[in-house]
Design an enzyme around this catalytic site. Sequence first.
Site, PDB file in Angstrom:
ATOM      1  N   HIS A   1      18.587 125.356 -17.322  1.00 40.01           N
ATOM      2  CA  HIS A   1      18.107 124.292 -18.196  1.00 40.01           C
ATOM      3  C   HIS A   1      18.721 124.545 -19.569  1.00 40.01           C
ATOM      4  O   HIS A   1      18.630 125.656 -20.090  1.00 40.01           O
ATOM      5  CB  HIS A   1      16.581 124.312 -18.269  1.00 40.01           C
ATOM      6  CG  HIS A   1      16.031 123.092 -18.930  1.00 40.01           C
ATOM      7  ND1 HIS A   1      15.781 121.932 -18.246  1.00 40.01           N
ATOM      8  CD2 HIS A   1      15.728 122.856 -20.224  1.00 40.01           C
ATOM      9  CE1 HIS A   1      15.328 121.019 -19.099  1.00 40.01           C
ATOM     10  NE2 HIS A   1      15.288 121.551 -20.294  1.00 40.01           N
TER      11      HIS A   1
ATOM     12  N   CYS B   1      11.406 121.893 -14.914  1.00 40.88           N
ATOM     13  CA  CYS B   1      12.813 122.326 -14.841  1.00 40.88           C
ATOM     14  C   CYS B   1      13.100 123.750 -15.290  1.00 40.88           C
ATOM     15  O   CYS B   1      13.572 124.576 -14.504  1.00 40.88           O
ATOM     16  CB  CYS B   1      13.687 121.374 -15.648  1.00 40.88           C
ATOM     17  SG  CYS B   1      13.468 119.653 -15.184  1.00 40.88           S
TER      18      CYS B   1
END
Length: 514
Positions: A104, A50
């Site tokens: 993120h 991510c």
Amino acid sequence: DGMNVLFIVVDDLRPVLGCYGDKLVKSPNIDQLASQSVVFSNAYAQQAVCAPSRVSFLTGRRPDTTRLYDFYSYWRVHAGNYSTMPQYFKENGYTTLSVGKVFHPGVSSNYSDDYPHSWSIPPFHPSTEKYENDKTCRGKDGKLYANLVCPVDVTEMPSGTLPDIQSTEEAIRLLNVMKTNKQKFFLAVGYHKPHIPLRYPQEFLKLYPLENITLAPDPWVPAKLPSVAYNPWTDIRQRDDVKALNVSFPYGPLPDDFQRQIRQSYYAAVSYLDTQVGLLLNALDDVGLSNSTIVVFTADHGWSLGEHGEWAKYSNFDVATRVPLMFYVPGMTTSSVSQGERVFPYLDPFSHILDLVPQGRSKKAIELVSLFATLAELAGLRVPPVCPETSFHVALCTEGASIVRYFNASEENVEEEKDGCGDTCRCFNEEPVAFSQYPRPADTPQWNSDKPKLKDIRIMGYSMRTIDYRYTVWVGFNPNNFSANFEDVHAGELYVVETDPNQDYNIYNNTSHG
């Protein structure tokens, strides 16, 4: 007066979508978007995890330039003060808005999703996000667990909702505010599902009877897979239901019936996501902005569903690096939309079985690092310059070229190009290549192989994907000076797409392919 941008990024979504030829999934709303879009069938993330992927495509720089391979550094401090795509739009007069998981969260975006650099107002996070990993899944015994496979009754959930439902509601609210204030906007909406846990409204299971669910076509670890390439799916082993199966580390395998349940729940989570995307696009119609808004739909990376005996992301295989990517550009990918005409009526996956084909499709190998330049060009902004070889000191540049030039290369042109090519200027472009990479702490799978911290990285797997091949070399890496040593090759992989689409037969050591 430039177009608005609606940028939809999904967590861990591989292209199991009807518009990508998947026969099992029910994804009518995303398929409807595809039918009005140019769809890239060979798009790849630069690292299949991510934070590194998101920082890469939001800055338009590769992981070796952001120096983020884990979750624990902020590029502006650690690498260079790079402008981001939303920041560039903001500096060009757009109101930039973030809903859900776009950056993120955490140190890799300065605990603020890079606000105020990237966004005009503080990013929105759904209030129920904090329950994601709690024990909210009811087991057969009636008790609550923190499972991987987690269909739920939404009315029993904290606040009676789920994070993606809240994100859709907030995004719709913001669309209405933008419409009222006549503000030009860049709205990024980050959906959580199908990221684990596979927690979604239980009615979506009805779409996927277990008897229709097969195992992966290649659910075994390939004989010639170098051990450094394997990811031991540590994260799913920590979920209560997987823990209870007591499978051996690192190769497993998971029992067949449980593999089917994971695959069933992944598909169900995708259909749940599809409804949220459908509601959001329907709202774009409602506020009358479908004719003046570019829509981009993509994901941060894919997710293995048992292929090669692997689960989750954390590898260089197509199943982990390949993402859906489509662009709806009013008047360009579709004939111009008249005011008030509905482009995105909401489609119920329980009743709509569509067979829509994408408006245009390109098989070119595309990288997410190209998004920044592409969106700038589509919106009519000056395309940021290409970065010099070393660009730590350059605030605004990108390492991915705009792909707008591929937009009107429909399927037919792509075929022609192979034998000479009708369009001469395109002939001179060399075959595009998509690069991905993945770090490892050791040559054999360890508990931290999936997510090594920077200081523990010893090997970097650099991978290139063309239309015909995937080629990967795993080389020595020094985390102290961020240097890869291509003289120090630990292992290699070479897969021929035509004869081995699933990447099961590594021919790197076959000298005939020297």
